[in-house]
Design a protein around this motif. Sequence first.
Motif, short mmCIF file in Angstrom:
data_model
loop_
_atom_site.label_atom_id
_atom_site.label_comp_id
_atom_site.label_asym_id
_atom_site.label_seq_id
_atom_site.Cartn_x
_atom_site.Cartn_y
_atom_site.Cartn_z
N PHE A 28 0.87 -1.17 0.00
CA PHE A 28 0.00 0.00 0.00
C PHE A 28 0.91 1.23 0.00
O PHE A 28 1.57 1.52 0.99
N VAL A 29 0.97 1.93 -1.14
CA VAL A 29 1.80 3.13 -1.25
C VAL A 29 0.90 4.35 -1.19
O VAL A 29 -0.03 4.50 -1.99
N MET A 30 1.18 5.21 -0.22
CA MET A 30 0.42 6.46 -0.10
C MET A 30 1.39 7.63 -0.15
O MET A 30 2.47 7.59 0.44
N SER A 206 13.59 -8.81 4.11
CA SER A 206 13.44 -9.60 5.34
C SER A 206 12.32 -10.62 5.23
O SER A 206 12.28 -11.60 5.98
N ARG A 207 11.39 -10.42 4.27
CA ARG A 207 10.27 -11.34 4.11
C ARG A 207 10.52 -12.40 3.04
O ARG A 207 9.67 -13.26 2.80
N LYS A 208 11.67 -12.33 2.41
CA LYS A 208 12.01 -13.31 1.38
C LYS A 208 11.98 -14.71 1.98
O LYS A 208 12.56 -14.97 3.03
N ASP A 209 11.30 -15.62 1.29
CA ASP A 209 11.20 -17.03 1.68
C ASP A 209 10.42 -17.25 2.98
O ASP A 209 10.43 -18.36 3.53
N GLN A 210 9.73 -16.22 3.47
CA GLN A 210 8.87 -16.38 4.64
C GLN A 210 7.48 -16.82 4.17
O GLN A 210 6.93 -16.23 3.24
N PRO A 211 6.91 -17.84 4.79
CA PRO A 211 5.59 -18.30 4.34
C PRO A 211 4.46 -17.34 4.70
O PRO A 211 3.39 -17.38 4.08
N GLN A 212 4.67 -16.48 5.68
CA GLN A 212 3.63 -15.58 6.14
C GLN A 212 3.43 -14.43 5.16
O GLN A 212 4.40 -13.78 4.74
N PRO A 213 2.21 -14.14 4.74
CA PRO A 213 1.98 -12.99 3.85
C PRO A 213 2.27 -11.69 4.60
O PRO A 213 2.21 -11.65 5.84
N TRP A 214 2.57 -10.65 3.87
CA TRP A 214 2.92 -9.38 4.51
C TRP A 214 2.07 -8.23 3.98
O TRP A 214 1.54 -8.26 2.87
N PHE A 215 1.97 -7.20 4.82
CA PHE A 215 1.30 -5.94 4.49
C PHE A 215 2.30 -4.83 4.78
O PHE A 215 2.74 -4.66 5.92
N THR A 307 1.50 -10.05 -5.28
CA THR A 307 1.44 -8.85 -4.44
C THR A 307 0.47 -7.85 -5.04
O THR A 307 0.61 -7.43 -6.19
N LEU A 308 -0.53 -7.48 -4.25
CA LEU A 308 -1.40 -6.37 -4.59
C LEU A 308 -0.60 -5.09 -4.39
O LEU A 308 -0.01 -4.87 -3.34
N VAL A 309 -0.58 -4.23 -5.40
CA VAL A 309 0.07 -2.92 -5.29
C VAL A 309 -0.99 -1.86 -5.52
O VAL A 309 -1.65 -1.85 -6.57
N LEU A 310 -1.16 -0.98 -4.56
CA LEU A 310 -2.05 0.15 -4.77
C LEU A 310 -1.34 1.42 -4.42
O LEU A 310 -0.50 1.46 -3.51
N PRO A 366 -12.36 -2.32 2.30
CA PRO A 366 -13.07 -3.53 1.87
C PRO A 366 -12.46 -4.15 0.61
O PRO A 366 -12.53 -5.37 0.43
N SER A 367 -11.86 -3.35 -0.25
CA SER A 367 -11.23 -3.89 -1.45
C SER A 367 -10.00 -4.71 -1.10
O SER A 367 -9.76 -5.79 -1.66
N ILE A 368 -9.20 -4.19 -0.17
CA ILE A 368 -8.00 -4.92 0.28
C ILE A 368 -8.41 -6.22 0.96
O ILE A 368 -7.82 -7.28 0.72
#
Length: 506
Positions: A28-30, A206-215, A307-310, A366-368
Amino acid sequence: MPQLSRRALLAGLAGSLPATTARPNILFVMVDEMRWDALGCANHPVVRTPTLDRLAREGVRFSSAYTVSPVCSPARASAFTGRYAHVHGVTGNGIPAHNGEIFLPSIVKHYGYHTAIAGKLHYTPARFDYGFDQFWSFSAEGPTPDLGYNAYLKKKHGSPGKWPIVPGTCPWPDDPLGRDVGLFKHPREDFETEWITARSIEYLRSRKDQPQPWFLFTSFLKPHSPSVEPEPFFSMYDPKVMPIPKLPPNAREMRAAQRDRARRHWVDDERMMRVMSALYYGAITHVDEQVGRVLTELDKLGMAANTLVLFTADHGNMLGDRGRWFKGIQYEGSARVPLLWRDPRVSPENSGGVVEKVVENTDLLPSILETAGIPAPAGVQGRSLLNLARGKDPNWKDRCYSQLRSAMVVDGRWKFIDNSLDCTGTRELYDLKNDPKEERDLAADPKNRDRLEQCCRQLTAWRADRPAPIRIAGMATPAYAQIPETERREAIRSAPDNLERPRRKR
């Protein structure tokens, strides 16, 4: 920078999401204070935004996106709650949300995401993490101010301020608006825009190869004031060729009539407008370049296909329209924002589309959540725009609301502004289709009397709809949602602008 083709997106999506339970990452880029039209893909005549243009080609651009409250904190709280400012309670900068209000990072964290922020949040009280596991602040926000940009700059340069400039580079040091101008004193890699990017990339690695999704919330202050940039962005655009609006004939008188602080939001000097516009566009191109660095890192790490990019802004900037600068009002320059959406789960066949329907920043949450496969809880007032992005929502609301010192409803082509907040004072009406610059106020035309009354009824019903705070089953109430009433009252009392106060009736 390598381009991610439609075919590559589709192939990557097929390989990355073998199971329906896989959740996409969310970037999420703001940015702060960016107008909707300051994009190459929106046919702007000057500013160069190759990265954002790429996002628009690979995703969907919403050309009529509005903020529901055109100032920083209320807009950001609405994006993170899916609720309007008068409902969540952040009605001005420095004002806390009502107790019980839960923000997006806490929700996705509850559903298994790792969360991080690099940059500006702008919530009160500033001491809380607001659901972020990793907190790199643009100032002294959050639970780890020692990891923030202020601490970085002070440690490296011993500088007490964030925006030191080269002496002599500000032509108007005594003007409340013009004093913002200056060439950044330190190397460009120490500028806040680049520091935010570096922290974002650090997090992605730091999230490379981590199974957990990130925000990840990558939140740039720019192109917000001050008008300070390093080279080459400080000199990138020639002020002499800047497209600027014609100042009102009485611009000088209007500015002189303002109190000292308010004079900063008005402009009466064409040269100042040109210089500050050139720096505004330079800041946008700088941000564009840095977003490109982040997207390139996503590609390198093999994360882009899942990855969703907004990309969006909290509000816009008038840039001299009507002799005004900055935000806080309901005209297009202040209230309308860019919105780009690249979603790996939206068919690549829709890439490059432009959605002209009106959307609000309350629609982001709600979209995310829908993109992540998370149910939107009761109390969310926004509506998911995923089907709209897919071209499959013929019954879209096509209406938006906003409120600060004035209120607004945009209903299709019509914009109504209520300057009294109860429809008893000055009202304005514009036909955005035939008058996109809002130069002809049609409120006095007797033919529009019924439309004015209809808009007043819409605003009245909108203000009366105040659903209870959202609740997530099994989720504990976050600490930031339990502020003592004495602390809340003190925050409201000392807020720099309690912007919920209506204008004086005329």
